[in-house]
Structure formats: structure tokens, C-alpha cells
Design a protein around this motif. Sequence first.
Motif, PDB file in Angstrom:
ATOM      1  N   HIS A  83       0.804  -1.215   0.137  1.00  0.00           N
ATOM      2  CA  HIS A  83      -0.044  -0.057  -0.163  1.00  0.00           C
ATOM      3  C   HIS A  83       0.978   1.395   0.164  1.00  0.00           C
ATOM      4  N   ALA A  84       1.942   1.234   0.952  1.00  0.00           N
ATOM      5  CA  ALA A  84       2.565   2.497   1.001  1.00  0.00           C
ATOM      6  C   ALA A  84       3.493   2.704  -0.309  1.00  0.00           C
ATOM      7  N   LEU A  85       4.018   1.586  -0.731  1.00  0.00           N
ATOM      8  CA  LEU A  85       4.545   1.802  -2.125  1.00  0.00           C
ATOM      9  C   LEU A  85       3.567   2.295  -3.280  1.00  0.00           C
TER      10      LEU A  85
ATOM     11  N   GLY B 231       1.221   4.057  -2.969  1.00  0.00           N
ATOM     12  CA  GLY B 231       0.765   5.264  -2.888  1.00  0.00           C
ATOM     13  C   GLY B 231       1.802   6.155  -3.070  1.00  0.00           C
ATOM     14  N   TYR B 232       3.143   5.891  -3.147  1.00  0.00           N
ATOM     15  CA  TYR B 232       4.159   6.753  -3.244  1.00  0.00           C
ATOM     16  C   TYR B 232       4.363   7.460  -4.595  1.00  0.00           C
ATOM     17  N   GLY B 233       4.345   8.585  -4.434  1.00  0.00           N
ATOM     18  CA  GLY B 233       4.619   9.588  -5.446  1.00  0.00           C
ATOM     19  C   GLY B 233       6.028   9.580  -6.139  1.00  0.00           C
ATOM     20  N   GLY B 234       6.954   9.482  -5.382  1.00  0.00           N
ATOM     21  CA  GLY B 234       7.990   9.402  -5.870  1.00  0.00           C
ATOM     22  C   GLY B 234       8.760   8.498  -6.960  1.00  0.00           C
ATOM     23  N   PHE B 235       7.819   7.461  -7.329  1.00  0.00           N
ATOM     24  CA  PHE B 235       8.406   6.722  -8.350  1.00  0.00           C
ATOM     25  C   PHE B 235       8.086   7.179  -9.282  1.00  0.00           C
ATOM     26  N   ASP B 236       6.805   7.418  -9.778  1.00  0.00           N
ATOM     27  CA  ASP B 236       6.115   8.136 -10.892  1.00  0.00           C
ATOM     28  C   ASP B 236       7.116   9.250 -11.137  1.00  0.00           C
TER      29      ASP B 236
ATOM     30  N   VAL C 232       5.625   8.723  10.542  1.00  0.00           N
ATOM     31  CA  VAL C 232       4.786   7.592  10.605  1.00  0.00           C
ATOM     32  C   VAL C 232       3.590   7.816   9.518  1.00  0.00           C
ATOM     33  N   GLY C 233       4.021   8.306   8.452  1.00  0.00           N
ATOM     34  CA  GLY C 233       3.250   8.451   7.218  1.00  0.00           C
ATOM     35  C   GLY C 233       2.939   7.257   6.320  1.00  0.00           C
ATOM     36  N   ASN C 234       2.899   7.258   5.056  1.00  0.00           N
ATOM     37  CA  ASN C 234       2.571   5.909   4.205  1.00  0.00           C
ATOM     38  C   ASN C 234       3.558   4.908   4.606  1.00  0.00           C
ATOM     39  N   LEU C 235       4.710   5.477   4.625  1.00  0.00           N
ATOM     40  CA  LEU C 235       5.765   4.036   4.825  1.00  0.00           C
ATOM     41  C   LEU C 235       6.050   3.723   6.116  1.00  0.00           C
ATOM     42  N   GLY C 236       6.025   4.740   7.105  1.00  0.00           N
ATOM     43  CA  GLY C 236       6.075   4.534   8.440  1.00  0.00           C
ATOM     44  C   GLY C 236       5.038   3.715   9.172  1.00  0.00           C
TER      45      GLY C 236
ATOM     46  N   ALA D 241      11.592   7.578   8.443  1.00  0.00           N
ATOM     47  CA  ALA D 241      10.761   7.538   7.401  1.00  0.00           C
ATOM     48  C   ALA D 241       9.982   9.008   7.221  1.00  0.00           C
ATOM     49  N   THR D 242      10.544   9.790   7.245  1.00  0.00           N
ATOM     50  CA  THR D 242       9.990  11.082   7.071  1.00  0.00           C
ATOM     51  C   THR D 242      10.377  11.674   5.507  1.00  0.00           C
ATOM     52  N   PRO D 243       9.620  12.819   5.019  1.00  0.00           N
ATOM     53  CA  PRO D 243      10.008  13.319   4.001  1.00  0.00           C
ATOM     54  C   PRO D 243      11.749  13.716   3.935  1.00  0.00           C
ATOM     55  N   GLY D 244      12.192  13.890   3.055  1.00  0.00           N
ATOM     56  CA  GLY D 244      13.551  14.041   2.689  1.00  0.00           C
ATOM     57  C   GLY D 244      14.081  15.480   3.475  1.00  0.00           C
ATOM     58  N   PRO D 245      13.381  16.445   3.170  1.00  0.00           N
ATOM     59  CA  PRO D 245      13.787  17.628   3.961  1.00  0.00           C
ATOM     60  C   PRO D 245      13.720  17.628   5.340  1.00  0.00           C
ATOM     61  N   ALA D 246      13.216  16.681   5.869  1.00  0.00           N
ATOM     62  CA  ALA D 246      12.960  16.851   7.450  1.00  0.00           C
ATOM     63  C   ALA D 246      14.140  15.704   8.028  1.00  0.00           C
ATOM     64  N   ALA D 247      14.503  15.125   6.919  1.00  0.00           N
ATOM     65  CA  ALA D 247      15.373  13.866   7.422  1.00  0.00           C
ATOM     66  C   ALA D 247      16.584  14.409   8.507  1.00  0.00           C
TER      67      ALA D 247
HETATM   68  N1  LIG Z   1       5.953   5.340   0.589  1.00  0.00           N
HETATM   69  C1  LIG Z   1       7.134   4.823   0.255  1.00  0.00           C
HETATM   70  O1  LIG Z   1       6.504   3.982  -0.417  1.00  0.00           O
HETATM   71  C2  LIG Z   1       8.371   5.372  -0.101  1.00  0.00           C
HETATM   72  C3  LIG Z   1       9.059   4.698  -1.020  1.00  0.00           C
HETATM   73  C4  LIG Z   1      10.538   5.031  -1.061  1.00  0.00           C
HETATM   74  C5  LIG Z   1      10.835   6.030  -0.334  1.00  0.00           C
HETATM   75  N2  LIG Z   1      10.201   6.687   0.460  1.00  0.00           N
HETATM   76  C6  LIG Z   1      10.535   7.631   1.307  1.00  0.00           C
HETATM   77  O2  LIG Z   1      10.166   7.630   2.639  1.00  0.00           O
HETATM   78  C7  LIG Z   1       9.969   8.672   3.248  1.00  0.00           C
HETATM   79  C8  LIG Z   1       8.669   8.854   3.874  1.00  0.00           C
HETATM   80  O3  LIG Z   1       7.568   8.488   2.879  1.00  0.00           O
HETATM   81  P1  LIG Z   1       6.283   8.545   3.002  1.00  0.00           P
HETATM   82  O4  LIG Z   1       5.503   7.987   1.674  1.00  0.00           O
HETATM   83  O5  LIG Z   1       5.768   7.646   4.174  1.00  0.00           O
HETATM   84  O6  LIG Z   1       5.873  10.140   3.334  1.00  0.00           O
HETATM   85  P2  LIG Z   1       4.693  10.478   3.991  1.00  0.00           P
HETATM   86  O7  LIG Z   1       4.537  12.033   3.575  1.00  0.00           O
HETATM   87  O8  LIG Z   1       3.642   9.705   3.860  1.00  0.00           O
HETATM   88  O9  LIG Z   1       4.996  10.538   5.792  1.00  0.00           O
HETATM   89  C9  LIG Z   1       5.772  11.388   6.128  1.00  0.00           C
HETATM   90  C10 LIG Z   1       5.716  11.679   7.494  1.00  0.00           C
HETATM   91  O10 LIG Z   1       6.821  12.142   8.151  1.00  0.00           O
HETATM   92  C11 LIG Z   1       5.994  12.910   9.176  1.00  0.00           C
HETATM   93  N3  LIG Z   1       6.972  13.931   9.317  1.00  0.00           N
HETATM   94  C12 LIG Z   1       7.393  15.286   8.496  1.00  0.00           C
HETATM   95  N4  LIG Z   1       8.115  16.034   8.977  1.00  0.00           N
HETATM   96  C13 LIG Z   1       8.660  15.695  10.020  1.00  0.00           C
HETATM   97  C14 LIG Z   1       9.515  15.836  11.009  1.00  0.00           C
HETATM   98  N5  LIG Z   1      10.264  16.942  10.878  1.00  0.00           N
HETATM   99  N6  LIG Z   1       9.686  14.950  12.256  1.00  0.00           N
HETATM  100  C15 LIG Z   1       8.927  14.156  12.277  1.00  0.00           C
HETATM  101  N7  LIG Z   1       8.000  13.623  11.277  1.00  0.00           N
HETATM  102  C16 LIG Z   1       7.884  14.396  10.313  1.00  0.00           C
HETATM  103  C17 LIG Z   1       4.820  13.503   8.213  1.00  0.00           C
HETATM  104  O11 LIG Z   1       4.032  14.105   9.459  1.00  0.00           O
HETATM  105  C18 LIG Z   1       4.427  12.225   7.714  1.00  0.00           C
HETATM  106  O12 LIG Z   1       3.631  11.565   8.814  1.00  0.00           O
HETATM  107  C19 LIG Z   1      10.223   9.643   2.392  1.00  0.00           C
HETATM  108  O13 LIG Z   1      11.419  10.403   2.674  1.00  0.00           O
HETATM  109  C20 LIG Z   1      10.212   9.133   1.091  1.00  0.00           C
HETATM  110  O14 LIG Z   1      10.727   9.665   0.028  1.00  0.00           O
HETATM  111  C21 LIG Z   1       8.615   6.210   0.696  1.00  0.00           C
END
Ligand SMILES: NC(=O)c1ccc[n+]([C@@H]2O[C@H](COP(=O)([O-])OP(=O)(O)OC[C@H]3O[C@@H](n4cnc5c(N)ncnc54)[C@H](O)[C@@H]3O)[C@@H](O)[C@H]2O)c1
Lengths: 258, 258
Positions: free
Chosen positions: A111-113, A115-120, B106-110, B167-173
Amino acid sequence: MTVPPEAEREGVGDVARLRSIPEASVARLALYLRTLGELSEQGAETVSSDELAAVTGVNPAKLRKDLSFIGSYGIRGVGYEVRPLVHQLEQSLGLNHRQAVALVGVGNLGHALAGYGGFDGRGFPVTALFDVDPDLVGIHINGILVEHVREIPRIAAERGVTIGMIATPGPAAQAVCDLLVSAGVQCILTFAPVVLQVPADVEVRKVDLAVELQILAFHVARRNLDHPGVTTGTTNGHALVNGAADNRTVNGSGGIHS
Amino acid sequence: MTVPPEAEREGVGDVARLRSIPEASVARLALYLRTLGELSEQGAETVSSDELAAVTGVNPAKLRKDLSFIGSYGIRGVGYEVRPLVHQLEQSLGLNHRQAVALVGVGNLGHALAGYGGFDGRGFPVTALFDVDPDLVGIHINGILVEHVREIPRIAAERGVTIGMIATPGPAAQAVCDLLVSAGVQCILTFAPVVLQVPADVEVRKVDLAVELQILAFHVARRNLDHPGVTTGTTNGHALVNGAADNRTVNGSGGIHS
DNA sequence: GCAACTTTGTGCGTGCGTTCACAAGCGGCT
DNA sequence: AGCCGCTTGTGAACGCACGCACAAAGTTGC
Ligand SMILES: NC(=O)c1ccc[n+]([C@@H]2O[C@H](COP(=O)([O-])OP(=O)(O)OC[C@H]3O[C@@H](n4cnc5c(N)ncnc54)[C@H](O)[C@@H]3O)[C@@H](O)[C@H]2O)c1
Ligand SMILES: NC(=O)c1ccc[n+]([C@@H]2O[C@H](COP(=O)([O-])OP(=O)(O)OC[C@H]3O[C@@H](n4cnc5c(N)ncnc54)[C@H](O)[C@@H]3O)[C@@H](O)[C@H]2O)c1
């Protein structure tokens, strides 16, 4: 290298060069590409190997050698022009065509994968989703219909899928893999903690998070041998750069040998 | 190597051995461990290096050498006793203590990661979840309360967290990473596509799926140079084993050199 | 108890990847 | 125009990792 007499034209040299890029370099090239994209957005027009190396945490010489594999066009005394370099990297990594991805297993991780926009956004549109769960087959995720795995051969071929992602439980992974392969998919990225058996012309990359954690745990253990009592770290400002494109981003070991 | 005169006792040797295990081997040891676990469940009491090598897709000699790093107790003419070997591997990889993991973002991936049972089952209990989103802070996932990132230093220390997952967005990592480091976390697994800057005594492993896909795409491109017209693959029975513990599980290239 | 067979443990050659160091090349400055 | 300083591109050395091949060590069978 003393330019081979006849190789003035581009196409020819490229083929030869592509074949010989070391695996390790390819991984880093992808990293450079992403970093250059960011630099480009920030308005940078040229980068020196030292700058790019610092940001990506790679040795500058290694970086230059990596770039030389794709026949780079750096300017001595100046650096690399960002825009052309990005273009060249995309070309060399095969990113000039978008690669359709099929994702099998739309559970927790899937599901997470899906829904992830980064791939597209990076040229890897997820164009097909598959599962066996009747509750999942038929629903849409991110606008994409989840279909039954038995449709893999047909749909994957129809949509020109070149890359398969497997996010099923381990026991199902091999069967799914076989289906993908029979559909003509030659590149597979799997998250299942299983060693996949595939024909020689198929490439598999495995992302095994449990193994990643165990590697980290090993380093915890190694550390504790030295400093048995330490539990809480100290404060700190940043200190050392770190990166490298393969995920083996080590960096501790304060320089002790043997 | 000629055994250093005094090193008869075990403990000492172990420390020396642990320090010197090659990174690449550590990754494979984790793979062996998991595979042995499966074999053990199937009732196997001993395994030969050839058998285990076949299943894990590793060269038998390499496997034996890997095991020799942890001072293995194989029986010549027989193989390795599964149970003791598993124990030895766990010991050497530092899996005798459970390592508390904190997950930030704890977003999509988290969400998927937090809900995954495989970590706890392998000795990596996720004991803390963090986010900044007010809609998430306060909810429970899999029985664990999501807390605000500002609590990281306190809670991570309290719960003895040794491993952080980002598992946060890049900018927050980077900011999150800094928080974890200031809390004393020395091992970090990140999914954010960003090069993290950390002190020298912190180890970072990066799982970068976009890079994984690009590496696969590169191989698609390389292939297409040879067979420009091919779109659909052929059928096949399994052919070649494949694995290796680092995720660089290549395997194509039908034996062509140079 | 001995011989034949099996499997481990490892010494060693080979190849790949990394890194240093430097010559060659380019732009800017005078 | 010519010199100077900067940065690339790469030759060469190093070190690590892989895998072969074999001796050592154990087991099974007679
Ligand atoms: N979802 C995927 O399948 C996938 C695949 C490859 C890479 N990634 C990478 O994994 C990371 C997370 O992806 P995602 O899809 O879960 O994103 P997402 O936006 O769904 O979730 C990110 C979560 O991080 C939280 N967050 C934002 N800033 C924060 C901070 N400063 N401190 C703590 N939490 C914070 C947000 O509230 C959100 O809940 C991204 O860097 C993304 O590039 C995700
Ligand atoms: N969730 C995580 O964070 C995480 C972390 C590390 C590894 N993994 C691995 O990723 C894989 C998926 O994990 P998950 O948590 O999403 O599991 P999950 O059980 O939530 O999802 C698995 C999905 O695969 C589907 N499925 C089962 N058999 C199938 C088959 N034969 N063909 C197609 N689909 C099938 C199921 O219906 C389910 O939807 C597992 O192998 C797991 O070990 C997951």
C-alpha cells in the motif's frame, strides 16, 4: 586512453562505455543524479567534483572516475555544467524512457509503495497492482486497479512492464517471481526475505530490512566491546560527511587498524 | 596469522574476530542466519556448506570463509550442526540482546513499518514512534503511542533505543537525524532520499528505493543495446541460483568477459 | 583398525574497486 | 598574449573480496 582512431562518433563509444560501468559506480551515478537535480533547483549552473563529492559523501577522485565512465563533459578549471551532466546521467542510466513497474502484493508495505509519488516522479510509473486477496482485488489505490495475480502474464505484457516489485509474504514470493519472469519481466525488486531463484538473464535486487537492522546491530555489538558502559551519547555538531550510493554507508571506526 | 602466543582463551579471540569481520560478510551472515532458521524449522540438524550455499545463492567457499570469521564449529566430513551454528551467529551478530528501535515519521511508509511484525520477531522491537503531524501524535499504531519528535531525546534515552529508523520526507530527515544522534542513537536506518551528515561514530544505512529502481533501469538499458527488438520474455524453468546478502544480487551476464 | 570418502578450513592467486597524486587543459587576470 | 591558479581526467599503487583448490580432519564401512 588515447582515443581509438575510429571512435569519433558518439553512439558507438556509448555502447562500449555502458557495458563496462562497474556495478558500484552505477549506484553512485544514481545518487549524483538526484543530488544534481537538487542543486539545479537551487540555481547552481556548475559544480566541481569536490563540491558534489562533499554533498554526496563520496571521494572526489572516485566521483570523477565514475563520471568518466559515462564520458563526461567536465570543464577543467571550472567543474561540470549541471544541466548537461544531468542529461548525460539520465541518458546513461537509461532514464530517457519511462519504465513501467508492476507491484505484486498490496498489503501493509505494498500500500505504501503503491501510494508513493516518488516513483512516478522519477520515471517509474506504477502501472499495475496485483494481489490474491479477494478483498483487495478490484479496489483502486492511487487510481490504479488491483488485479488478480493470475492476470500478471497478460497485463504485464500489455502494459509493457519492465520492472516488477514484490511485496508479498516470503512464502508467496517465489511463485510471484516466476509469474513475473514468465511475463517477460527481467528486473525485479523484492522486499520478501527470501532468496529468489531466477533464470540467468533476470536481475534481482533485494531490499531486506531485517538484514539491514542486523548489520546495524552488529555494529552496536562491536562498539560495546570497546565501551561497555556507555548508554547515552553526547551532543554534537555535524562532523563527518557520509554517503556513498550503495547503502553500505559506513563511517565509524575512528581510524584504528589491524 | 600464526596464533598470537597468549590468545588461547575464548573471550579474547572473539573480540579480535568480531572487529575484523568484513562488512560484506556480516551482511551474508545475517542471511545465513535466517536461512538456517528456516532449515531448523524443517527439522534439519546439520547442513553442509554446499547445501546452505545452494539455498542462499552464495559460493560455498565464501560461505565457509564467512563462517570461519565467527570461529565456527563445523564438523569435517559432516557439515555444521544447525542449532549451535544459529546460536553462534546470533551471538556474533549481537542478537543476544534485543535492540530497541525508534521510528520517526509515521506516514505512508512509516505506518507499514510500524505495523510490521517481522522486526519484533527478529529481536528489533519498535518501542517508540514519532511524528510532527498533530493528527498523528497521540494515536496508537500496533499498540504503540505516536509521540512528538521533540520528545525524541527524552524518550529514546528512557527506552534504551539503540537504532533509529527515519521515514520522514527528505527535507525533514537531517533534523530528525540530529535529534536521534543527540539522544545517543548511534545506528540509523533511513528511507529518506537524502545524504545524512552524522558524526563519525554514528553508522547510517540508507534504503533508497528510487536508486534501486534506477540500477535496474540501467540494466534494462544495457540489455536493450544488445537485443533492441525484444519486448516479451520467454518461458523458463528455474536456472540459476541467486542471492548474496548485500542487495546487490546480480546474476545476468551469461559468462561473457571483457 | 584401516581405508576410502566426505566436508571443513584456508593459503593463494586474481580481479575489482578505491584512493592518491599528478599531468593536461581551461578560464581569468594582468 | 602570456601567465597563474583551478579542476578535470587518469595512471598506478593499494587493499579487499572472491573463489579455486588442497590439505587437514572427521566419518563411515569393512
Ligand atoms: N512510501 C513509500 O513507499 C516510499 C518509498 C521510497 C521512499 N520513501 C521515502 O520515505 C519517506 C517517507 O515516505 P512516506 O511516503 O511515508 O511520506 P509521508 O509524507 O506519507 O510520511 C511522512 C511522515 O513524516 C512526518 N514528518 C514530516 N516532517 C517530520 C519531522 N520533522 N519530524 C517527524 N516527522 C515528520 C509527516 O507528518 C508524515 O507523517 C520519504 O522520504 C520518502 O521519500 C517512501
Ligand atoms: N511491512 C513492512 O514494513 C515490511 C518490512 C520489511 C519487510 N517486509 C516484507 O515485505 C513483504 C510484505 O510485507 P507486508 O507487511 O506488506 O505483508 P502483508 O501481509 O501486509 O501483505 C502481503 C500482501 O501480499 C498478498 N499476497 C499473499 N500471497 C500472494 C500471492 N501469492 N500473490 C500476490 N499477492 C499475495 C496478501 O494478500 C497481502 O495483501 C513481506 O515479505 C515482508 O516480510 C515488510
